[in-house]
Write an enzyme that holds these catalytic residues in place. Structure first.
Site, PDB file in Angstrom:
ATOM      1  N   ASP A 389      -8.127  -3.272 -16.218  1.00  0.00           N
ATOM      2  CA  ASP A 389      -8.018  -3.224 -14.763  1.00  0.00           C
ATOM      3  C   ASP A 389      -6.549  -2.964 -14.409  1.00  0.00           C
ATOM      4  O   ASP A 389      -5.690  -3.826 -14.629  1.00  0.00           O
ATOM      5  CB  ASP A 389      -8.494  -4.552 -14.179  1.00  0.00           C
ATOM      6  CG  ASP A 389      -8.544  -4.547 -12.658  1.00  0.00           C
ATOM      7  OD1 ASP A 389      -7.883  -3.690 -12.039  1.00  0.00           O
ATOM      8  OD2 ASP A 389      -9.233  -5.429 -12.091  1.00  0.00           O
ATOM      9  N   HIS A 390      -6.277  -1.778 -13.840  1.00  0.00           N
ATOM     10  CA  HIS A 390      -4.896  -1.392 -13.563  1.00  0.00           C
ATOM     11  C   HIS A 390      -4.289  -2.184 -12.400  1.00  0.00           C
ATOM     12  O   HIS A 390      -3.081  -2.127 -12.168  1.00  0.00           O
ATOM     13  CB  HIS A 390      -4.816   0.114 -13.271  1.00  0.00           C
ATOM     14  CG  HIS A 390      -3.513   0.732 -13.662  1.00  0.00           C
ATOM     15  ND1 HIS A 390      -2.358   0.004 -13.811  1.00  0.00           N
ATOM     16  CD2 HIS A 390      -3.173   2.018 -13.938  1.00  0.00           C
ATOM     17  CE1 HIS A 390      -1.367   0.806 -14.151  1.00  0.00           C
ATOM     18  NE2 HIS A 390      -1.835   2.037 -14.248  1.00  0.00           N
ATOM     19  N   ARG A 391      -5.125  -2.924 -11.664  1.00  0.00           N
ATOM     20  CA  ARG A 391      -4.586  -3.790 -10.617  1.00  0.00           C
ATOM     21  C   ARG A 391      -3.888  -4.994 -11.236  1.00  0.00           C
ATOM     22  O   ARG A 391      -2.979  -5.579 -10.639  1.00  0.00           O
ATOM     23  CB  ARG A 391      -5.705  -4.281  -9.693  1.00  0.00           C
ATOM     24  CG  ARG A 391      -6.469  -3.222  -8.951  1.00  0.00           C
ATOM     25  CD  ARG A 391      -7.657  -3.833  -8.229  1.00  0.00           C
ATOM     26  NE  ARG A 391      -8.533  -4.546  -9.159  1.00  0.00           N
ATOM     27  CZ  ARG A 391      -9.552  -5.318  -8.767  1.00  0.00           C
ATOM     28  NH1 ARG A 391      -9.804  -5.481  -7.482  1.00  0.00           N
ATOM     29  NH2 ARG A 391     -10.303  -5.917  -9.668  1.00  0.00           N
TER      30      ARG A 391
END
Length: 420
Positions: A389-391
């Site tokens: 998850d790039h968040r």
């Protein structure tokens, strides 16, 4: 009067599909007696009677999908003196005859066989639908699947055998019957099409995957790992300890997750916080006849490789026969997908929401590899995919995570040192 409702028997459950009733209106039921089998988003489960008494009304027909909270049937408690009478009536209703082919003459094709009580049938919802369309009593079909599970092919074969027997006595009747069956089929653009119900587990998988894709910005980092030394080590100990490579994968991951806790986390956007989980609960994506299931090894970071192997085997066996409990399928903090044995060489898997990462292991195959000394040698190489998850984290962390995992697998002795 007691109402039997569809209650939440699993985390996040919103609806269920009524598969089979084990009782009928007017039957006497005991407390905790199984009364209905239903398909939830994750499993086939049974609801039991909350009290003893007589089934007064059944409101939902088999094959219907209903939301949680819906009243399925009602039970009226009876005085003890009335129980015997009801039980006798129930026994008479349960004793019934079934038709079995015994000769070419339709009038002599039947013999009577007493069957006591309702029969538990193992069959997927789609298989049951096909049986209804073909007017096949699914209780008479012998299952060829695992643990006696009835397949679509079993139903078609039963129908074919039945029709063949009918043909010998009256080909005209067979033609009429076949035409009536064909009229029930679905057609698109004048071509026959089989319809698969989009509900139950398949529908819930779709909902969860859609939520994951539209919520999480997925990034996929891929690496190749030299499995040669680990496979040699496993071969050396196999005579004494039968441990799969997947057990080594899981144990190595628990070590890396301890060192990189950001991948063992969950994001709560409403509270604006990232929760770093203390324990590593590893979900194992498992392919079953009815769709994907993710059984969970709880506290894998506190278990030995042998303990992981034993629990993983038990969970996957349960998953394939729909015997997992809700507790065994919830609470994962990181998921793995071991698709290599099926032949995969690469993929971009979807994260098991609300987790922040997933690792997929692909096919291991022998390949020529150039060494630092420019020599060509044959090594057993495996591709892995880390989806994150790039968040929550970034590519640099993903590379460090995968490199550490790679180092542990390529040097099994180092893995053993970490466990000491």
């Amino acid at each position: 009067m007691v109402e039997v409702k569809l209650h939440d028997i699993g985390e996040g459950m919103t609806e269920g599909n009524i598969l089979t009733y084990f009782i009928k209106k007017g039957d006497w039921v005991e407390e905790d007696q199984p009364i209905v089998e239903l398909q939830t988003e994750k499993m086939v489960a049974e609801l039991t009677a909350p009290t003893k008494g007589i089934v007064k009304e059944i409101f939902i027909t088999e094959g219907t999908t209903i939301p949680v909270g819906t009243t399925i049937l009602t039970i009226e408690s009876e005085r003890g003196s009335e129980k015997n009478e009801s039980s006798e009536m129930q026994q008479k209703e349960y004793d019934y005859s079934v038709q079995l082919a015994t000769s070419d003459d339709p009038e002599t094709q039947t013999k009577h066989k007493k069957i006591k009580g309702p029969k538990r049938i193992k069959a997927a919802p789609y298989t049951r639908k096909i049986a209804r369309e073909l007017e096949v009593d699914i209780e008479l079909v012998e299952g060829s699947g695992k643990d006696g599970r009835i397949t679509v092919e079993d139903v078609h074969q039963f129908a074919q055998d039945r029709e063949s027997a009918a043909t010998k006595s009256d080909s005209t009747n067979k033609q009429i019957h076949w035409q009536s069956l064909m009229e029930k089929r679905e057609f698109h653009n004048n071509e026959e099409a089989n319809i698969i119900p989009f509900k139950g587990r398949r529908k819930q998988i779709a909902k969860k995957m859609t939520t994951s894709v539209y919520t999480i910005p997925h990034v996929h980092h891929m690496e190749e790992i030299d499995m040669t030394e680990l496979l040699h080590f496993r071969k050396e100990i196999k005579s004494d300890l039968d441990v799969s490579v997947a057990a080594f994968f899981i144990k190595a991951l628990t070590i890396v997750l301890r060192e990189h806790p950001i991948f063992n986390a969950k994001l709560n956007e409403e509270k604006e916080e990232i929760r770093l989980e203390k324990a590593a609960h590893i979900g194992i994506a498992t392919d079953t006849e009815d769709g994907l299931i993710v059984p969970v090894i709880k506290n894998a970071d506190k278990k030995s490789i042998l303990a992981i192997q034993k629990e993983m085997k038990e969970l996957m066996n349960k998953a394939r026969v729909d015997k997992l409990s809700p507790k065994e399928m919830t609470g994962s903090t990181f998921t793995i997908s071991n698709v290599g044995p099926m032949g995969s060489i690469g993929a971009t898997p979807i994260i098991n929401y609300p987790e922040v990462a997933l690792m997929a292991f692909h096919k291991t195959k022998k390949m020529p590899v150039v060494t630092d000394d420019d020599e060509i040698i044959i090594r057993s190489m495996m591709n892995v995919t880390l989806t994150f998850d790039h968040r929550v984290t970034d590519g640099g962390n993903a590379i460090n995570f995968t490199n550490r995992f790679k180092a542990l697998l390529e040097n099994p002795k180092l893995l053993l040192v970490e466990l000491s």
